[in-house]
Write a protein that holds these residues in place. Structure first.
Motif, short mmCIF file in Angstrom:
data_model
loop_
_atom_site.label_atom_id
_atom_site.label_comp_id
_atom_site.label_asym_id
_atom_site.label_seq_id
_atom_site.Cartn_x
_atom_site.Cartn_y
_atom_site.Cartn_z
N SER A 82 13.44 13.54 -50.33
CA SER A 82 14.89 13.70 -50.50
C SER A 82 15.50 14.45 -49.33
O SER A 82 14.81 15.18 -48.61
N ARG A 83 16.80 14.28 -49.14
CA ARG A 83 17.52 15.04 -48.10
C ARG A 83 17.38 16.54 -48.36
O ARG A 83 17.24 17.33 -47.43
N ARG A 84 17.41 16.93 -49.61
CA ARG A 84 17.27 18.34 -49.97
C ARG A 84 15.94 18.89 -49.46
O ARG A 84 15.86 19.97 -48.90
N ASP A 85 14.87 18.12 -49.68
CA ASP A 85 13.56 18.54 -49.20
C ASP A 85 13.50 18.58 -47.67
O ASP A 85 12.81 19.43 -47.10
N GLN A 86 14.23 17.69 -47.02
CA GLN A 86 14.21 17.62 -45.56
C GLN A 86 14.87 18.83 -44.91
O GLN A 86 14.51 19.21 -43.79
N ILE A 87 15.85 19.41 -45.58
CA ILE A 87 16.58 20.53 -44.96
C ILE A 87 16.09 21.90 -45.41
O ILE A 87 16.52 22.92 -44.87
N ARG A 88 15.18 21.93 -46.36
CA ARG A 88 14.66 23.21 -46.85
C ARG A 88 13.90 23.94 -45.74
O ARG A 88 13.14 23.33 -44.99
N GLU B 48 10.38 30.17 -41.49
CA GLU B 48 11.74 29.93 -40.97
C GLU B 48 12.74 30.88 -41.63
O GLU B 48 13.64 31.39 -40.97
N ILE B 49 12.58 31.10 -42.92
CA ILE B 49 13.46 32.03 -43.63
C ILE B 49 13.31 33.44 -43.06
O ILE B 49 14.30 34.12 -42.80
N SER B 50 12.08 33.86 -42.86
CA SER B 50 11.84 35.19 -42.29
C SER B 50 12.49 35.33 -40.92
O SER B 50 13.15 36.33 -40.63
N ALA B 51 12.32 34.33 -40.06
CA ALA B 51 12.94 34.36 -38.73
C ALA B 51 14.46 34.36 -38.84
O ALA B 51 15.15 35.05 -38.07
N TYR B 52 14.99 33.62 -39.80
CA TYR B 52 16.44 33.56 -40.01
C TYR B 52 16.98 34.92 -40.44
O TYR B 52 18.01 35.38 -39.93
N PHE B 53 16.28 35.60 -41.35
CA PHE B 53 16.68 36.95 -41.76
C PHE B 53 16.72 37.89 -40.56
O PHE B 53 17.60 38.73 -40.44
N ASP B 54 15.73 37.77 -39.67
CA ASP B 54 15.67 38.62 -38.48
C ASP B 54 16.85 38.36 -37.55
O ASP B 54 17.34 39.27 -36.90
N ILE C 169 16.97 29.58 -52.24
CA ILE C 169 17.44 28.24 -51.86
C ILE C 169 17.80 28.32 -50.38
O ILE C 169 18.51 29.24 -49.96
N SER C 170 17.32 27.37 -49.59
CA SER C 170 17.60 27.40 -48.16
C SER C 170 18.00 26.02 -47.67
O SER C 170 17.69 25.01 -48.30
N TRP C 171 18.69 26.00 -46.52
CA TRP C 171 19.08 24.73 -45.92
C TRP C 171 19.24 24.91 -44.41
O TRP C 171 19.65 25.96 -43.93
N ASP C 172 18.86 23.89 -43.70
CA ASP C 172 19.03 23.82 -42.25
C ASP C 172 19.34 22.38 -41.91
O ASP C 172 18.44 21.54 -41.78
N HIS C 173 20.63 22.06 -41.79
CA HIS C 173 21.05 20.69 -41.53
C HIS C 173 20.61 20.21 -40.15
O HIS C 173 20.56 19.01 -39.91
N GLY C 174 20.27 21.13 -39.25
CA GLY C 174 19.76 20.74 -37.94
C GLY C 174 18.47 19.95 -38.03
O GLY C 174 18.14 19.20 -37.12
N LYS C 175 17.74 20.10 -39.14
CA LYS C 175 16.49 19.37 -39.33
C LYS C 175 16.73 17.86 -39.50
O LYS C 175 15.80 17.08 -39.38
N LEU C 176 17.97 17.47 -39.77
CA LEU C 176 18.27 16.05 -39.97
C LEU C 176 18.49 15.33 -38.64
O LEU C 176 18.64 14.12 -38.61
N GLY C 177 18.56 16.09 -37.55
CA GLY C 177 18.70 15.48 -36.23
C GLY C 177 20.01 14.71 -36.04
O GLY C 177 20.05 13.72 -35.31
N GLY C 178 21.06 15.15 -36.73
CA GLY C 178 22.36 14.50 -36.57
C GLY C 178 22.56 13.27 -37.44
O GLY C 178 23.59 12.62 -37.38
N THR C 179 21.58 12.93 -38.27
CA THR C 179 21.71 11.78 -39.17
C THR C 179 22.00 12.29 -40.58
O THR C 179 21.59 13.38 -40.96
N TYR C 180 22.71 11.49 -41.32
CA TYR C 180 23.04 11.87 -42.70
C TYR C 180 22.65 10.76 -43.59
O TYR C 180 22.94 10.28 -44.44
#
Length: 157
Positions: free
Chosen positions: A2-8, A13-19, A146-157
């Motif tokens: 799913s798209r949800r799984d793709q952006i999680r 990554e969460i630890s780096a994001y918090f930093d 709950i996390s998301w990173d839309h950059g993981k989709l590479g510009g596709t939706y």
């Protein structure tokens, strides 16, 4: 997948994001049943985050009544760059002065560009100690992430 799984984000990554990020938005429950939302500086702490606030603040009053919160950390200025983490958390209220001082020092070091364990100048310790009597520490311990990173989709939706 799913798209949800793709952006999680992964735990790493969460630890780096918090930093990387600097501001959390903390939602607590007001006595009237409406959310109370406040931005705060923070530092990563275990799987969650920690901060301090004035003991007389509305968020402190709300958390004394119900020590639960939702924390949002997010960034991105276009849909394809949206990233964030939402934490449903139990909140430990820290009122022991020495522990509050430790939290205040960790916060101040982070925002001044220091690292945990760096030497603490006497004047900084004195300033934090003077503040600690008016403040409480808040340690957010996630019960749901709950996390998301839309950059993981590479510009596709």
């Amino acid at each position: 997948m799913s798209r949800r799984d793709q952006i999680r984000m992964t735990p790493e990554e969460i630890s780096a994001y918090f930093d990387e990020q600097k501001v959390i938005n903390v939602a607590t429950m007001s006595p009237n049943g409406r959310p109370h939302l406040a931005p705060l500086w923070y530092f990563p702490h275990g799987d969650g985050v920690a901060t301090w606030t004035y003991g007389s603040s509305q968020k402190a009053k709300n958390l004394r009544r119900l020590p639960e919160a939702t924390v949002l950390i997010e960034d991105g200025d276009s849909y394809d760059k949206l990233r964030g983490v939402s934490l449903e958390a139990d909140v430990e209220l820290v009122e022991d002065t020495e522990r509050v001082i430790e939290i205040g020092i960790a916060l101040t070091q982070r925002y001044a560009g220091g690292k945990p364990g760096d030497p603490v100048p006497d004047e900084l310790r004195a300033f934090i100690t003077a503040q600690a009597g008016k403040r409480i520490g808040l340690i957010f311990k996630p019960t749901k992430v709950i996390s998301w990173d839309h950059g993981k989709l590479g510009g596709t939706y």
